[in-house]
Write an enzyme that holds these catalytic residues in place. Structure first.
Site, PDB file in Angstrom:
ATOM      1  N   GLU A 350      29.832 -26.177   9.294  1.00 33.08           N
ATOM      2  CA  GLU A 350      28.764 -26.679  10.158  1.00 33.08           C
ATOM      3  C   GLU A 350      29.316 -27.520  11.300  1.00 33.08           C
ATOM      4  O   GLU A 350      30.156 -28.392  11.100  1.00 33.08           O
ATOM      5  CB  GLU A 350      27.791 -27.530   9.340  1.00 33.08           C
ATOM      6  CG  GLU A 350      26.693 -28.165  10.171  1.00 33.08           C
ATOM      7  CD  GLU A 350      26.089 -29.389   9.511  1.00 33.08           C
ATOM      8  OE1 GLU A 350      25.507 -30.205  10.244  1.00 33.08           O
ATOM      9  OE2 GLU A 350      26.221 -29.538   8.274  1.00 33.08           O
ATOM     10  N   SER A 353      23.358 -28.878  13.571  1.00 34.36           N
ATOM     11  CA  SER A 353      22.088 -28.538  12.939  1.00 34.36           C
ATOM     12  C   SER A 353      20.995 -28.722  13.973  1.00 34.36           C
ATOM     13  O   SER A 353      20.935 -29.764  14.637  1.00 34.36           O
ATOM     14  CB  SER A 353      21.808 -29.438  11.731  1.00 34.36           C
ATOM     15  OG  SER A 353      22.608 -29.093  10.634  1.00 34.36           O
TER      16      SER A 353
END
Length: 424
Positions: A350, A353
């Site tokens: 990641e 987000s």
């Protein structure tokens, strides 16, 4: 935060939706608290109405020269009843509010089931994963060969999970932030803000960090007021409009800011302890948007494209996934994760987000809207990283490393950094 009446509405299907993210909603407790609070309000209202009648009777009886002792005693008793009912109302209202603040947002039914990122649903991929004719090093080894990281001295200064960036490393961090901000403001229409790195409890409650995530925050311990180091620029950007009314014809608002972010990473010890992946302090460029609720899905996809463009300009291979219902953030109703390819780990990690929070944060922070004809509502809020600077550095060092230990600088970044190669 939710409207309790909405949670009780069978059409909302709140129990099922919250169960998808691992939260068991106690409707019986909600009904009991609401009923008790409403009963206290009714008792206070009835006692106030009776008190007005008695006051009028006292005045009339006094004019007639009658004994008003009993009426005065009755009025005194009603005053006590009002105070008692109001006190109970305040106590029950505080208990209801505190409990409601701990209930997460309702996940969108389009999200896949599951509680961890392994259940995420692949949306798209971009770029070719780089291939090497040598064993790719991780970003720590690459950065130490370049002489841009100093973890031992950071530990001496502040303990583990901090880094000192040196020379071109510090310039690289600054260049990335400038690159992101220039793209967001000059091409994508965001307004840039310079923000405090401290926020009060109200701001952190409005954005959803408090009360649930207090253990993940750094408190300052200042004696005369309670302040916290911001975990993300989302907190101050969102609360710029706390307790305000926004004209719908002026929406959407698109804001960006580059700030240091501070997180204690409670519960994550033992995970990603090497390098820049999970730090107590890191730099991030944040994106926040305000819009009407009906437009939030379109605004989410637009914001996602803006964060993706950062990686595309840098030529970094990545993918986009829709997080499962049990893995989205507390305030989110839908979240896309952008994951960048890390050769040393052989997997995507990641880097951003991007979340649609609906009206959840606006209800907590008091961010309302008003149309030209006077109709009022709540604004939808969205937030995303565009991008986490440290993790972008990780991806550049790993994807662009060369056999001789040098690192190619992405072409789009060269004007901001002033060189096209980082050399040991």
């Amino acid at each position: 935060m939710h409207d309790p009446r909405v949670l009780l509405d069978p059409a909302t299907d709140a129990v099922r939706k919250l169960a998808r993210r691992g939260y068991q909603l106690d409707l019986t407790r909600l009904e009991t608290l609401l009923s008790a609070r409403n009963s206290a309000i009714q008792r206070a209202d009835e006692a106030r109405a009776e008190s007005k009648k008695v006051a009028a009777s006292v005045g009339q009886a006094a004019k007639r020269g009658e004994d008003i002792t009993a009426l005065r005693e009755h009025a005194k008793g009603l005053k006590g009843s009002i105070a008692e009912a109001e006190e109970e109302h305040q106590r029950l209202d505080a208990e209801l509010t505190e409990w409601m603040l701990g209930i997460p947002n309702l996940p969108d039914d389009r999200l896949p089931d599951g509680a961890t990122d392994e259940f995420a649903e692949l949306v798209s991929t971009w770029g070719e994963q780089p291939e090497f004719d040598f064993e790719p090093a991780d970003h720590v080894d690459v950065g130490e060969r370049l002489g841009i990281f100093d973890f031992p001295r950071a530990t001496k200064l502040a303990g583990p999970r901090f880094v000192v960036l040196k020379g071109v490393g510090a310039r690289l961090e600054r260049a990335l932030a400038n690159f992101f901000l220039t793209l967001h403001t000059e091409e994508q229409g965001y307004t840039e803000f310079g923000l405090p790195a401290l926020a009060n409890r109200a701001a952190l409650t409005g954005s959803g960090q408090l009360p649930k995530f207090q253990d993940d925050l750094f408190a300052t311990g200042v004696a005369d007021r309670e302040l916290f180091l911001v975990p993300t620029a989302e907190v101050p950007l969102l609360n710029l409009h706390a307790d305000e009314i926004l004209a719908t014809e002026e929406l959407p608002f698109a804001y960006t800011a580059h700030t240091p972010c501070f997180r204690s990473e409670a519960g994550s010890y033992g995970r990603d302890t090497r390098g820049l992946i999970r730090m107590h302090q890191f730099s991030k460029v944040e994106l926040v948007r305000f819009c009407e609720p009906a437009e939030s899905d379109a605004q989410l996809r637009l914001m996602l494209s803006h964060a993706e463009e950062c990686l595309r300009r840098l030529g970094l291979a990545y993918r986009v996934v829709a997080l499962p219902a049990g893995d989205i953030g507390f305030s989110a109703q839908f979240t896309y994760d952008i994951e960048v390819w890390l050769p040393s780990q052989g997997r995507y990690r990641e880097i951003s987000s991007v979340s649609d929070c609906g009206v959840f944060q606006s209800r907590r922070a008091g961010i309302r809207t008003r149309t030209k004809d006077g109709r009022r509502g709540l604004a939808a809020t969205l937030n995303g990283s565009g991008l986490a600077v440290g993790r972008t550095m990780v991806a550049i060092l790993e994807q662009n490393q060369q056999a001789d230990g040098s690192v190619r600088v992405p072409e789009a970044l060269v004007p901001f950094l002033g060189t096209d190669v980082l050399r040991p």
